[in-house]
Design a protein around this motif. Structure first.
Motif, PDB file in Angstrom:
ATOM      1  N   ARG A 160       0.831  -1.198   0.000  1.00 61.29           N
ATOM      2  CA  ARG A 160       0.000   0.000   0.000  1.00 61.29           C
ATOM      3  C   ARG A 160       0.868   1.251   0.000  1.00 61.29           C
ATOM      4  NH1 ARG A 160      -4.538  -1.864   4.316  1.00 61.29           N
ATOM      5  NH2 ARG A 160      -2.661  -2.754   5.267  1.00 61.29           N
ATOM      6  N   GLU A 186      -1.073  -1.220  -4.301  1.00 65.14           N
ATOM      7  CA  GLU A 186      -2.332  -0.500  -4.152  1.00 65.14           C
ATOM      8  C   GLU A 186      -2.013   0.947  -3.813  1.00 65.14           C
ATOM      9  OE1 GLU A 186      -4.742  -2.490  -1.253  1.00 65.14           O
ATOM     10  OE2 GLU A 186      -4.403  -4.456  -2.206  1.00 65.14           O
ATOM     11  N   GLN A 215      -2.553   3.674   7.000  1.00 66.01           N
ATOM     12  CA  GLN A 215      -2.653   2.345   6.402  1.00 66.01           C
ATOM     13  C   GLN A 215      -1.535   2.049   5.411  1.00 66.01           C
ATOM     14  OE1 GLN A 215      -4.705   1.835   2.774  1.00 66.01           O
ATOM     15  NE2 GLN A 215      -3.188   3.514   2.632  1.00 66.01           N
ATOM     16  N   ALA A 216      -0.623   3.003   5.207  1.00 69.43           N
ATOM     17  CA  ALA A 216       0.362   2.849   4.131  1.00 69.43           C
ATOM     18  C   ALA A 216       1.587   2.032   4.563  1.00 69.43           C
ATOM     19  CB  ALA A 216       0.819   4.216   3.645  1.00 69.43           C
TER      20      ALA A 216
END
Lengths: 309, 309, 309
Positions: A160, A186, A215-216
């Motif tokens: 991500r 993503e 969230q990365a």
């Protein structure tokens, strides 16, 4: 935004035409050059490349020039001030001239979006590497980012990556989107509302900054063109940092394994807190180092391209 | 003025940290390169130096570039117009970038006094040679002056050197003061009252120009920044020449064995009477020639420095 | 116009001092370099040339730089912005400086007519190649034009060449007149009345454009300095094209075997109809290619000159 443009074997215009196996081939060659620390036999002695930088750049031009010279290429440099463009010559005719005098590759940086593709379609007799065209593409930056992430994480499938900042004007965001998604990563975007890019959001979601960062696996902060936007878009660099920068507070909320990227040059305490630029989890200067290996791989690809065609 | 700054083995920031034996070592290596007429095996092939000239200069940059190429170094050139400094990047980050892409030495000319020392203290990963910073230091100029005098006079102990002109703004006067006195020479200063430099007069006496010239073994005329001072300080270049220049009349009163130096470029008939620039007792163009040998020695010292550290 | 100036063996100032046999010798060496495709052993390794371009030029500087590097020369580049000329140094002193630091040849482009000859007469210690001085001379352009015509037509005796355009300001017209007539070609001039050059018409007739084109074996269109003349001399670029350009209509009235030349960069649809620039009978890009071979020959001549003197 035309995403059908291909970087065929003899040009590198953007990352959006490169397949997963083509991307992997470039990463492997870059790794080869890194393993040799760039000290390879100069295989292209007596062959010429021209660096045509019509926008100011030290970092990218020097990175290309080191890569070129490590490959043994002879290098011609032009910057806008001294170029015939002041006499109204078109870039197409400049490229035909370069081809006529024996230049095989032109590395071009230009303020006009799409000009590298336009030149490649005309086939002016010289192979092209796009070193940044307007807001459109900066493929060698995306490739060195990809190399940096691949070296750190290995398989990029499902990784991500949050790309944060002035999306609208960012050729770096665009080229990274194509290469990262091709490799299975993503991508999410974030940044100021006034700098959102509808064309990019067709391909990846836009999130509030704190959500994007939390969230990365990798946080890629984009450079802000302070000189362009300061007046209109936010009151001060400090305000930008608080609202859209990677502050120490936001860094503390990143995942423990997540890394920081930035294409440079960094506006310290604007996109990144000063302390983070050289933090152990920052890749900023490693990205620059990797740029040489990736550009050696790209130049080799372009020079060797078409032999089997 | 901090005279405690050292030019350690991996940087050359000023002459004031160089001991007599270090100075002699540089002169000896310069002599070696002169004896070979610069035609030495290119021992640094595949290694990179960057010339960062943020002030206009043909003479000094070309002299460095010839020295670098004679040593086999790969050369990157930047001048202010095309550099990322226009994007606000700091010089420190530029140096870190250069280090990241494989540049080992940066030769810097900059208008800000003390910036070379400041950069050296930060240790940005690239070795530094100061090619002139503001009014502060110009060590390779002082070293080539020293080489020129040493070659002509041999032992410099007791040699009387008159440094004449715009002392206040002269990095050449400062760097020469340190190296000449370390070698045992006796420096005196002269020039316009309005251009005196109290910090320098702590180290060597200020004399009226005719007295300074009459007793000197070497007369070093400093360049006047005509473009800066003409209006304020004296009415015309002719007036400067009459009052503070080396006129033919003053030359006639020099000792018969005394020589003329000038760092160049000369304002003819301002600092020096036109006829004196290429006079047999003028060292002006020999100084330039010696600059290549001295810069080869300096680059070698910086590149080899720290190996035994 | 002084036509007695000689390009002696160690300088190339203009074509007007070159005898037929000297011209042929240059053409033969250029042909040698073309036959090798420029891939010759770099015979001048470790020797230095400086390109001093005080007017903007990409085309000519790159052409020289490729020629220089193919011969193995080390290249120093300066453009006006970064040169000491901003500090008032004279060009003569710059050349003496270059000589002092080991530069053997200076390639000079300058806006001042006659400056190359003036410098050559002073004998500043560095050999000179004139790359264009004001309205006066551009000998390497004339030599590459001669090479292109000689390659196409063989013997140039009686060949009719029409030189058309802004004669008054054209160093290309002047240098071509001397070399073409020395080789026995018949030159005629044409172009706007306001741009006629009485000094040239002492040597070759001025004809109405349609007459000049109809009888020519080669039509050489000169570049218009649009930025200089547009306002005063004609209302629009389109009007210039109709009255003094090589339109498709005029091209149709050329002899079937006649060819088109232009020194470049072309203002498309001004001097030449866009469709003609890359027409099979246009030599525009072949001229550029030939420029490298001719400049290799010229540099060799200047570097080898005087050995038997």
């Amino acid at each position: 935004m035309n995403i059908a443009v291909r970087s065929d074997e003899t040009n590198l215009i953007d990352t959006n035409g490169l397949s997963r196996s083509e991307l992997m081939a470039i990463l492997e060659r870059a790794r080869f050059y890194e393993d040799q620390n760039g000290l390879v036999p100069p295989r292209y002695l007596g062959r010429f490349v021209a660096n045509l930088f019509f926008e100011p750049s030290t970092r990218t031009r020097f990175s290309f020039e080191v890569a070129e010279k490590r490959l043994g290429l002879e290098v011609l440099n032009v910057s806008e001030d001294t170029s015939s463009t002041v006499k109204g010559e078109t870039l197409a005719d400049t490229l035909k001239t370069l081809a006529a005098i024996g230049v095989e590759v032109a590395v071009i940086r230009h303020s006009q979006s799409g000009i590298a593709e336009e030149m490649a379609k005309q086939n002016n007799g010289v192979r092209l590497v796009n070193a940044g065209d307007g807001h459109n593409a900066h493929p060698t930056q995306a490739l060195l980012d990809l190399y940096t992430l691949h070296k750190h994480f290995g398989d990029l499938n499902g990784l991500r990556v949050a790309i944060i900042g002035d999306l609208r004007h960012s050729r770096v965001a665009r080229s990274n989107l194509w290469s990262l998604t091709t490799m299975g990563a993503e991508v999410v975007f974030s940044g100021p509302e006034t700098m959102r890019a509808p064309d990019l959001e067709e391909h990846a979601p836009y999130l509030p900054i704190d959500e994007a960062i939390a969230q990365a696996d990798a946080v890629m902060m984009l450079r802000v063109q302070l000189e362009r936007h300061r007046e209109q878009l936010f009151t001060t660099a400090e305000a930008y940092h608080q609202h859209y920068g990677l502050t120490l507070e936001r860094f503390a909320r990143m995942q423990d394994h997540a890394v920081i990227l930035h294409p440079g040059p960094v506006n310290r305490d604007v996109e990144l807190a000063d302390e983070l630029v050289e933090h152990p989890r920052s890749k900023v200067f490693e990205q620059m180092k990797n740029g040489v290996w990736v550009r050696m791989a790209v130049l080799e690809r372009v020079l060797e391209g078409g032999k089997r065609g």
